[in-house]
Write a protein that holds these residues in place. Sequence first.
Motif, PDB file in Angstrom:
ATOM      1  N   SER A  19       0.952  -1.189   0.113  1.00 24.71           N
ATOM      2  CA  SER A  19       0.280  -0.002   0.045  1.00 24.71           C
ATOM      3  C   SER A  19       0.820   1.353  -0.101  1.00 24.71           C
ATOM      4  CB  SER A  19      -1.122  -0.286   1.295  1.00 24.71           C
ATOM      5  OG  SER A  19      -1.652  -1.193   0.942  1.00 24.71           O
ATOM      6  N   ALA A  22       2.366   1.446  -3.271  1.00 21.25           N
ATOM      7  CA  ALA A  22       0.962   1.981  -4.472  1.00 21.25           C
ATOM      8  C   ALA A  22       0.553   3.097  -4.281  1.00 21.25           C
ATOM      9  CB  ALA A  22      -0.345   1.121  -4.019  1.00 21.25           C
ATOM     10  N   THR A  33      -6.874   5.204  -6.276  1.00 23.73           N
ATOM     11  CA  THR A  33      -5.745   4.266  -5.831  1.00 23.73           C
ATOM     12  C   THR A  33      -5.168   4.610  -4.914  1.00 23.73           C
ATOM     13  OG1 THR A  33      -5.743   3.508  -7.642  1.00 23.73           O
ATOM     14  CG2 THR A  33      -3.600   3.077  -6.430  1.00 23.73           C
ATOM     15  N   ASN A  37      -5.126   3.283  -0.762  1.00 31.42           N
ATOM     16  CA  ASN A  37      -4.371   2.899   0.334  1.00 31.42           C
ATOM     17  C   ASN A  37      -4.072   3.301   1.192  1.00 31.42           C
ATOM     18  OD1 ASN A  37      -3.374   0.547  -1.360  1.00 31.42           O
ATOM     19  ND2 ASN A  37      -3.967   1.942  -3.720  1.00 31.42           N
ATOM     20  N   HIS A  40      -6.750   2.504   4.132  1.00 32.75           N
ATOM     21  CA  HIS A  40      -6.200   0.619   4.050  1.00 32.75           C
ATOM     22  C   HIS A  40      -5.220   0.826   5.377  1.00 32.75           C
ATOM     23  CE1 HIS A  40      -5.295  -3.204   3.818  1.00 32.75           C
ATOM     24  NE2 HIS A  40      -4.621  -2.874   4.073  1.00 32.75           N
TER      25      HIS A  40
END
Length: 67
Positions: A19, A22, A33, A37, A40
Amino acid sequence: MSEFEQEVKDHYLNTWQDSVDAINNADASETETIQANKDHLGMLISLDWFTDGITADELATINAALA
């Protein structure tokens, strides 16, 4: 703790860097995106078992990605 719970914890403890990568590698236009992330990682660092399972340097890396 069940075997499944341990497997889930191990998965997140072993893949959080994905993550961070990313976020760091995303083009500025990839806002979904990046946000997904960040959400998360934010969820992960809110869990005591997660922050107890990583080093201070790893937590600093995550916090830098969230900034």
